[in-house]
Design a protein around this motif. Structure first.
Motif, PDB file in Angstrom:
ATOM      1  N   THR A 167       9.536   5.780  -9.289  1.00  0.00           N
ATOM      2  CA  THR A 167       8.859   4.857  -8.376  1.00  0.00           C
ATOM      3  C   THR A 167       9.821   4.310  -7.333  1.00  0.00           C
ATOM      4  OG1 THR A 167       7.257   4.205 -10.066  1.00  0.00           O
ATOM      5  CG2 THR A 167       7.585   2.689  -8.232  1.00  0.00           C
ATOM      6  N   ILE A 186       9.687   4.938  -3.237  1.00  0.00           N
ATOM      7  CA  ILE A 186       9.574   3.843  -2.271  1.00  0.00           C
ATOM      8  C   ILE A 186      10.750   3.866  -1.296  1.00  0.00           C
ATOM      9  CG2 ILE A 186       9.604   1.332  -2.019  1.00  0.00           C
ATOM     10  CD1 ILE A 186       8.071   1.140  -4.637  1.00  0.00           C
ATOM     11  N   SER A 245       4.092   5.071   5.323  1.00  0.00           N
ATOM     12  CA  SER A 245       3.378   4.001   4.628  1.00  0.00           C
ATOM     13  C   SER A 245       3.390   4.238   3.119  1.00  0.00           C
ATOM     14  CB  SER A 245       1.932   3.934   5.127  1.00  0.00           C
ATOM     15  OG  SER A 245       1.168   3.045   4.339  1.00  0.00           O
ATOM     16  N   ILE A 246       3.396   3.147   2.363  1.00  0.00           N
ATOM     17  CA  ILE A 246       3.331   3.263   0.900  1.00  0.00           C
ATOM     18  C   ILE A 246       1.929   2.893   0.394  1.00  0.00           C
ATOM     19  CG2 ILE A 246       5.784   2.808   0.592  1.00  0.00           C
ATOM     20  CD1 ILE A 246       5.005  -0.050  -0.272  1.00  0.00           C
ATOM     21  N   ASN A 247       0.944   3.017   1.275  1.00  0.00           N
ATOM     22  CA  ASN A 247      -0.424   2.646   0.896  1.00  0.00           C
ATOM     23  C   ASN A 247      -0.930   3.444  -0.305  1.00  0.00           C
ATOM     24  OD1 ASN A 247      -0.529   0.760   2.912  1.00  0.00           O
ATOM     25  ND2 ASN A 247      -1.630   2.065   4.361  1.00  0.00           N
ATOM     26  N   VAL A 298       0.503   1.897  -3.383  1.00  0.00           N
ATOM     27  CA  VAL A 298      -0.122   0.596  -3.642  1.00  0.00           C
ATOM     28  C   VAL A 298      -1.501   0.795  -4.274  1.00  0.00           C
ATOM     29  CG1 VAL A 298      -1.068  -1.484  -2.564  1.00  0.00           C
ATOM     30  CG2 VAL A 298       1.153  -0.593  -1.828  1.00  0.00           C
ATOM     31  N   PHE A 299      -2.264   1.754  -3.751  1.00  0.00           N
ATOM     32  CA  PHE A 299      -3.593   2.025  -4.295  1.00  0.00           C
ATOM     33  C   PHE A 299      -3.500   2.533  -5.734  1.00  0.00           C
ATOM     34  CE2 PHE A 299      -7.340   4.882  -4.757  1.00  0.00           C
ATOM     35  CZ  PHE A 299      -8.322   3.891  -4.676  1.00  0.00           C
ATOM     36  N   ALA A 343      -1.069   1.881  -7.893  1.00  0.00           N
ATOM     37  CA  ALA A 343      -0.671   0.766  -8.757  1.00  0.00           C
ATOM     38  C   ALA A 343      -1.834  -0.197  -8.985  1.00  0.00           C
ATOM     39  CB  ALA A 343       0.513   0.030  -8.136  1.00  0.00           C
ATOM     40  N   LEU A 344      -2.614  -0.454  -7.936  1.00  0.00           N
ATOM     41  CA  LEU A 344      -3.749  -1.371  -8.066  1.00  0.00           C
ATOM     42  C   LEU A 344      -4.802  -0.826  -9.025  1.00  0.00           C
ATOM     43  CD1 LEU A 344      -4.289  -2.673  -4.417  1.00  0.00           C
ATOM     44  CD2 LEU A 344      -3.450  -3.952  -6.391  1.00  0.00           C
TER      45      LEU A 344
END
Length: 288
Positions: free
Chosen positions: A172, A176, A185-187, A190-191, A193-194
């Motif tokens: 991870t 990053i 982008s790290i979108n 993030v998605f 992980a969410l």
């Protein structure tokens, strides 16, 4: 079962069916699929209010929530199975639609029980237990799908089923760092992980409810063992991808679920001066 009960039950199913048909039509006809979620939310609030006021009982709200949730879940599964399809697509808003049909009646009834005074409406604790049991069944299905059938994977993984990562945050952190250096982008991360955090929230909440009288230490052990067992099962069976980072994100979700339980219980203790799982008729303060 008397005639009035049959009539109300039939009305619940009829109105739920009309709401479902309208929601499906909106999802199919309107490109902005969030419109169908908004409609479902508004319809759920209106129907929940109508059923509670007309029956003076929370039972019909459970019937409404269960019928709508199951129906939209079947609808979502059908769309998912026929993908790819040029006429209708499965996207993020479809799971939101399923969740909305459960959580909105649940929240409405919870707020009514919290702020209403007097014995006019009773039976919320039965409604709460039924909703939790029903949601647990749906949750088991979701866990099986998201962990073993079509597992959630981080954007940096190109590994086969059965692969594993047991070094915390090494992959991870590397991803990053490289993503930031590349100016990307790290979108996606993030998605990812969410999703894992959100999957952990129900377990934390439901486990705290079911094991509220269990010793604190034992509850902590169960919180830790649940995500660890899922990752170990993925590793041992080769179904999915065992990843210790998934455990961490799931534990964050479990912690949030436990906090939500305490917020809800604290609100009832402060405003209604009772535990939310105790009948309104008892009207006494109960401490864990």
């Amino acid at each position: 079962m008397n005639k009035r009960t049959v009539n109300i039950s039939s009305l619940v199913l009829l109105l739920s069916l009309l709401s479902l048909i309208t929601t499906m039509c909106l999802y199919y006809l309107v490109p902005m699929h969030y419109v169908s979620v908004i409609f479902a939310g508004v319809a759920s609030v209106l129907l929940a209010h109508f059923f509670l006021e007309s029956s003076l009982n929370y039972d019909y709200n459970f019937l409404h929530a269960a019928s709508m949730t199951v129906s939209t879940l079947v609808f979502a599964i059908a769309i998912y199975v026929i993908q790819p399809n040029e006429w209708i697509c499965f996207d993020f808003w479809l799971p939101c639609l399923v969740l909305a049909n459960w959580i909105i009646p649940f929240l409405y009834c919870t707020l009514r029980d919290l702020f209403d005074r007097g014995p006019r409406f009773d039976g919320y604790h039965k409604f709460f237990n039924r909703m939790c049991i029903f949601f647990t069944l749906i949750y088991i299905f979701v866990i099986a799908k998201q962990y073993f059938i079509t597992p959630i994977v981080p954007p940096y993984h190109s590994l086969k089923f059965g692969a594993h990562n047991f070094i915390p945050f090494m992959a991870t952190g590397t991803y990053i760092e490289h993503t930031f250096k590349a100016g990307k982008s790290i979108n996606e991360f993030v998605f990812y992980a969410l999703q894992l955090v959100c999957l952990g929230i129900p377990f934390g909440y439901l486990c705290r409810v079911a094991l509220r009288k269990l010793n604190f230490v034992f509850r902590i052990i169960i919180y830790i063992l649940f995500p660890a067992a899922l990752e170990a099962a993925q590793y041992m069976t080769g179904l999915g991808r065992g990843d210790i980072d998934d455990c961490v994100f799931s534990l964050i979700g479990i912690f949030i679920g436990v906090v939500l339980f305490h917020i809800m219980n604290g609100a009832f203790q402060t405003i209604a001066t009772r535990d939310f799982m105790i009948s309104r008729a008892q009207q006494k303060k109960y401490h864990f």
